[in-house]
Write an enzyme that holds these catalytic residues in place. Structure first.
Site, PDB file in Angstrom:
ATOM      1  N   ASN A   9       0.872  -1.185   0.000  1.00 15.23           N
ATOM      2  CA  ASN A   9       0.000   0.000   0.000  1.00 15.23           C
ATOM      3  C   ASN A   9       0.906   1.230   0.000  1.00 15.23           C
ATOM      4  O   ASN A   9       1.490   1.570   1.022  1.00 15.23           O
ATOM      5  CB  ASN A   9      -0.888  -0.020   1.256  1.00 15.23           C
ATOM      6  CG  ASN A   9      -1.705   1.254   1.379  1.00 15.23           C
ATOM      7  OD1 ASN A   9      -1.859   2.010   0.419  1.00 15.23           O
ATOM      8  ND2 ASN A   9      -2.243   1.497   2.568  1.00 15.23           N
ATOM      9  N   LYS A  11       0.104   4.289  -0.422  1.00 10.92           N
ATOM     10  CA  LYS A  11      -0.540   5.513   0.111  1.00 10.92           C
ATOM     11  C   LYS A  11      -0.297   6.683  -0.847  1.00 10.92           C
ATOM     12  O   LYS A  11      -0.235   6.479  -2.055  1.00 10.92           O
ATOM     13  CB  LYS A  11      -0.050   5.808   1.528  1.00 10.92           C
ATOM     14  CG  LYS A  11      -0.095   4.564   2.418  1.00 10.92           C
ATOM     15  CD  LYS A  11       0.071   4.875   3.866  1.00 10.92           C
ATOM     16  CE  LYS A  11       0.187   3.575   4.637  1.00 10.92           C
ATOM     17  NZ  LYS A  11       0.028   3.718   6.058  1.00 10.92           N
ATOM     18  N   HIS A  99      -9.558   1.135   4.898  1.00 15.18           N
ATOM     19  CA  HIS A  99      -8.266   1.320   5.564  1.00 15.18           C
ATOM     20  C   HIS A  99      -8.455   2.272   6.750  1.00 15.18           C
ATOM     21  O   HIS A  99      -9.275   3.191   6.684  1.00 15.18           O
ATOM     22  CB  HIS A  99      -7.243   1.906   4.564  1.00 15.18           C
ATOM     23  CG  HIS A  99      -5.852   1.897   5.114  1.00 15.18           C
ATOM     24  ND1 HIS A  99      -5.387   2.873   5.970  1.00 15.18           N
ATOM     25  CD2 HIS A  99      -4.826   1.021   4.952  1.00 15.18           C
ATOM     26  CE1 HIS A  99      -4.140   2.588   6.297  1.00 15.18           C
ATOM     27  NE2 HIS A  99      -3.769   1.474   5.696  1.00 15.18           N
ATOM     28  N   GLU A 101      -6.867   4.692   7.765  1.00 19.71           N
ATOM     29  CA  GLU A 101      -6.693   6.119   7.452  1.00 19.71           C
ATOM     30  C   GLU A 101      -7.966   6.675   6.826  1.00 19.71           C
ATOM     31  O   GLU A 101      -8.310   7.839   7.024  1.00 19.71           O
ATOM     32  CB  GLU A 101      -5.463   6.311   6.548  1.00 19.71           C
ATOM     33  CG  GLU A 101      -4.176   6.150   7.358  1.00 19.71           C
ATOM     34  CD  GLU A 101      -2.976   5.644   6.577  1.00 19.71           C
ATOM     35  OE1 GLU A 101      -2.967   5.722   5.341  1.00 19.71           O
ATOM     36  OE2 GLU A 101      -2.041   5.137   7.240  1.00 19.71           O
ATOM     37  N   GLU A 171      -5.421  -5.018  10.767  1.00 21.90           N
ATOM     38  CA  GLU A 171      -4.379  -4.009  10.944  1.00 21.90           C
ATOM     39  C   GLU A 171      -4.643  -3.198  12.211  1.00 21.90           C
ATOM     40  O   GLU A 171      -5.443  -2.249  12.193  1.00 21.90           O
ATOM     41  CB  GLU A 171      -4.386  -3.029   9.765  1.00 21.90           C
ATOM     42  CG  GLU A 171      -4.134  -3.657   8.425  1.00 21.90           C
ATOM     43  CD  GLU A 171      -3.558  -2.622   7.470  1.00 21.90           C
ATOM     44  OE1 GLU A 171      -2.416  -2.811   7.059  1.00 21.90           O
ATOM     45  OE2 GLU A 171      -4.230  -1.622   7.167  1.00 21.90           O
ATOM     46  N   GLY A 177       2.370   2.322  10.527  1.00 26.31           N
ATOM     47  CA  GLY A 177       3.300   3.431  10.318  1.00 26.31           C
ATOM     48  C   GLY A 177       4.032   3.860  11.573  1.00 26.31           C
ATOM     49  O   GLY A 177       4.639   4.931  11.615  1.00 26.31           O
ATOM     50  N   SER A 216       3.369  -2.200  10.278  1.00 26.44           N
ATOM     51  CA  SER A 216       4.831  -2.185  10.421  1.00 26.44           C
ATOM     52  C   SER A 216       5.486  -3.533  10.115  1.00 26.44           C
ATOM     53  O   SER A 216       6.453  -3.939  10.772  1.00 26.44           O
ATOM     54  CB  SER A 216       5.229  -1.673  11.811  1.00 26.44           C
ATOM     55  OG  SER A 216       4.775  -0.342  11.994  1.00 26.44           O
TER      56      SER A 216
HETATM   57  C1  PEP Z   1      -0.796   0.133   5.927  1.00 26.49           C
HETATM   58  O1  PEP Z   1      -0.753   1.238   5.425  1.00 26.49           O
HETATM   59  O2  PEP Z   1      -1.775  -0.581   5.714  1.00 26.49           O
HETATM   60  C2  PEP Z   1       0.316  -0.291   6.770  1.00 26.49           C
HETATM   61  C3  PEP Z   1       0.243  -1.453   7.344  1.00 26.49           C
HETATM   62  O3  PEP Z   1       1.375   0.562   6.885  1.00 26.49           O
HETATM   63  P1  PEP Z   1       2.792   0.225   7.586  1.00 26.49           P
HETATM   64  O4  PEP Z   1       3.279  -1.072   7.038  1.00 26.49           O
HETATM   65  O5  PEP Z   1       3.683   1.382   7.217  1.00 26.49           O
HETATM   66  O6  PEP Z   1       2.538   0.139   9.050  1.00 26.49           O
END
Ligand code: PEP
Length: 254
Positions: A9, A11, A99, A101, A171, A177, A216
């Site tokens: 992803n 973003k 997601h 976000e 998640e 992040g 992460s």
């Molecule tokens: C994500 O954006 O879905 C995500 C898991 O980001 P990151 O791996 O940077 O934590």
């Protein structure tokens, strides 16, 4: 048998020119055996989908394309939005819906997420339904309640046979992040819980659903996570932006 699936992803990162380079570099780092083991998807911004499609098709790459979001309407007066059909026509196979976000920054509710998931399926693509608790919810012991509701309401009204084809990404919001990953044991048990929630709504279709962990994920922690029986892959943000690092995540068993 559920095939592993690793989704990058990106973003709001990468112009269309950068995307071409990133897709090419990633493809150079993967070989036939990687693609036999793992389905690889990248989700660049909308503005780069056409360029990514062109390079993937011209070079016959096995990397697949995903979109980060769509609107649920077919067309109309929705300034700034993108319909499922618009991305489907760019050979997009997967769409991330819900997601954290989008839920947190853009106010997407479970109802909106359900409409998007349904619209993505209707356009012939695979939704990646994101669910996960915030730190506050985790600390107040409501993670199960929140994640359970997000799963059940996300797939509400979808036929079990169709549910079998979708992807759910667990998640935890506090791990996205932040560099903080859920332990493999915690991530594994939450992914088992996610599958059981799918089973409550859709019965044995739950056994076919691929459940990903996201938050992460990096080359150092991916193998432990993937070893869990109910984790079928990863949704990867930051670590998917560098082709070398992302390739190391994809080749987690080596
Ligand atoms: C994500 O954006 O879905 C995500 C898991 O980001 P990151 O791996 O940077 O934590």
């Amino acid at each position: 048998m559920r095939k592993y699936l690793i989704v990058g992803n990106w973003k709001m990162n990468a112009t269309h020119l950068e995307t071409i380079q990133m897709v090419q570099k990633l493809s150079y780092r993967l070989d036939v055996s990687d693609h036999q083991r793992v389905e690889v998807v990248v989700c660049p911004p909308f503005t780069a989908l056409r360029s990514a499609q062109t390079v993937i098709e011209a070079d016959h790459l096995q990397i697949m394309l995903g979109a980060q979001n769509v609107d649920w309407h077919e067309s109309g007066a929705f300034t700034g939005e993108i319909s499922p059909e618009m991305v489907a026509k760019l050979s997009v196979r997967f769409v991330i819906v819900g997601h954290s976000e989008r839920r947190g920054l853009f106010g997407e509710t479970d109802d909106v997420v359900n409409k998007k998931l349904t619209a993505v399926l209707a356009a012939g693509m695979t939704p990646i339904l994101c669910v996960g608790e915030t730190e506050l919810e985790r600390d107040s012991d409501t993670a199960g309640e929140i994640v359970g509701r997000q799963v059940r309401e996300g797939i509400a009204g979808v036929e079990p046979d169709t549910v079998a084809s979708i992807v759910v990404a667990y998640e935890p919001v506090w791990a996205i992040g932040t560099g903080r990953t859920a332990s493999a044991d915690d991530a594994g048990s939450m992914c088992t819980f996610v599958r059981e929630q799918v089973r409550e709504v859709s019965g044995d279709a739950a056994d076919a659903v691929r459940v990903l962990y996201g938050g992460s994920v990096n080359p150092g922690n991916v193998a432990g996570l993937m070893a869990k029986k109910d984790i079928d892959g990863g949704l990867v943000g930051g670590a998917s932006l560098d082709p070398d690092t992302f390739a190391s995540v994809i080749r987690y068993w080596m």
